[in-house]
Design a protein around this motif. Sequence first.
Motif: not given
Length: 133
Positions: A25, A56-58, A69
């Motif tokens: 990210p 934000l979660e990847t 995402w």
Amino acid sequence: MKTHDVQSISIAKPRADVFAYIANPANLPDWTNAFKSADAERAELVTPNGAVPIRLETRASAEQGTIDWIMTFPDGSVGAAYSRVTEDAGNSSIYSFVLMAPPVPLEALEGALEAQKKTLATELVSLRKRLEA
């Protein structure tokens, strides 16, 4: 009313290299216009009204080649983007991206998605240039 757009681009690099770059990210600000900064947990999203801090979660799977995402905005709304890196002939890859409509009111949806489609096309070219350099 269309709520998504799918775009792809060929990149003359091995799948593993393309995946590793996109799955990090911290690289998002380098090839997208949407992110001012990003790390494993948060990002600063660039909007017409200024930068907005988001969660934000990847979600990345090297085995499957998927990089997704999940973005949680300050008001609690959630947006998502889904992508995949696949092998192409030789040492090349195909990067495909599913652009979902942003979490905006229905009356703004059509225009917002249309604008984002154009931006995504430019960002994919930027990504290819960066990775092939």
